[in-house]
Design a protein around this motif. Sequence first.
Motif, PDB file in Angstrom:
ATOM      1  N   UNK A 117       0.846  -1.194   0.000  1.00 33.13           N
ATOM      2  CA  UNK A 117       0.000   0.000   0.000  1.00 33.13           C
ATOM      3  C   UNK A 117       0.882   1.244   0.000  1.00 33.13           C
ATOM      4  N   UNK A 118       1.344   1.626  -1.174  1.00 31.00           N
ATOM      5  CA  UNK A 118       2.232   2.776  -1.327  1.00 31.00           C
ATOM      6  C   UNK A 118       1.744   3.665  -2.466  1.00 31.00           C
ATOM      7  N   UNK A 119       2.290   4.856  -2.525  1.00 31.76           N
ATOM      8  CA  UNK A 119       1.954   5.760  -3.627  1.00 31.76           C
ATOM      9  C   UNK A 119       2.431   5.201  -4.960  1.00 31.76           C
ATOM     10  N   UNK A 120       3.572   4.533  -4.942  1.00 32.56           N
ATOM     11  CA  UNK A 120       4.086   3.952  -6.186  1.00 32.56           C
ATOM     12  C   UNK A 120       3.122   2.902  -6.726  1.00 32.56           C
ATOM     13  N   UNK A 121       2.593   2.064  -5.835  1.00 31.96           N
ATOM     14  CA  UNK A 121       1.624   1.053  -6.267  1.00 31.96           C
ATOM     15  C   UNK A 121       0.371   1.711  -6.829  1.00 31.96           C
ATOM     16  N   UNK A 122      -0.094   2.760  -6.156  1.00 32.83           N
ATOM     17  CA  UNK A 122      -1.290   3.460  -6.628  1.00 32.83           C
ATOM     18  C   UNK A 122      -1.051   4.100  -7.996  1.00 32.83           C
ATOM     19  N   UNK A 123       0.118   4.699  -8.184  1.00 34.62           N
ATOM     20  CA  UNK A 123       0.424   5.316  -9.470  1.00 34.62           C
ATOM     21  C   UNK A 123       0.498   4.273 -10.578  1.00 34.62           C
ATOM     22  N   UNK A 124       1.108   3.135 -10.273  1.00 32.17           N
ATOM     23  CA  UNK A 124       1.179   2.066 -11.271  1.00 32.17           C
ATOM     24  C   UNK A 124      -0.208   1.551 -11.629  1.00 32.17           C
ATOM     25  N   UNK A 125      -1.058   1.434 -10.625  1.00 34.76           N
ATOM     26  CA  UNK A 125      -2.430   0.984 -10.878  1.00 34.76           C
ATOM     27  C   UNK A 125      -3.163   1.973 -11.778  1.00 34.76           C
TER      28      UNK A 125
END
Length: 207
Positions: free
Chosen positions: A41-49
């Motif tokens: 649960x990170x910003x990087x994961x959210x951006x990739x999604x």
Amino acid sequence: MCKIRQYFLNVTWAMGTWCLVGANIDRFLCSHHSVAYRRLSTRRTAKRFLVGIFIFFALLFIEVTYCFEASVPNVPVACYGRNIPCRLFNDWAALSFDIVLPSIFLAIFGSLTIRNVRLRVVHPVVLIVLLLDLPFGIYRPYASLTSDLSKSKYRVAVENLSYSLIVLLISVTHSTSFYLYTLTGSVYRVALKRIAFRFFNRIQPRS
């Protein structure tokens, strides 16, 4: 303009629904007892999604530039698919990726989140997506399959009114989920109060 508007409309509608799915997935990751899951649960994961779903839907609906035309007769809106294959593809794509699949993912990750933290706000969101978006998924195939039939002016008027109301329901879907989260989730209420407090402090005249 017809094709450009419809293309961005299809992409943004799908993006809005799947952003809600992404928020539920993130809530599941945050509430999991495993550190490995919580680290996802990170910003990087959210951006990739976000980038991933944007690319997917941008490619999925690129056919709009070929399929859609302005001033198509016997359909609820002027900008519509030029033939039955195009209409059926768009109708089933909307039904699958805007309604059915998001509802399934919301139900799955909502249930998993409930198991983790006993949060009772996820299932109403699933019901909202189904109840407000499903009429659109049902009406579009109907409109496509009956577009070649001879219709009276009264029937056309009723169908156009029905379509306008159905589109309005879609617009309500995402705003309703926001209010539901705000009213039932303490974290959302605290965040909203904090934002409102900062806003009113800024607009107050300085003494």
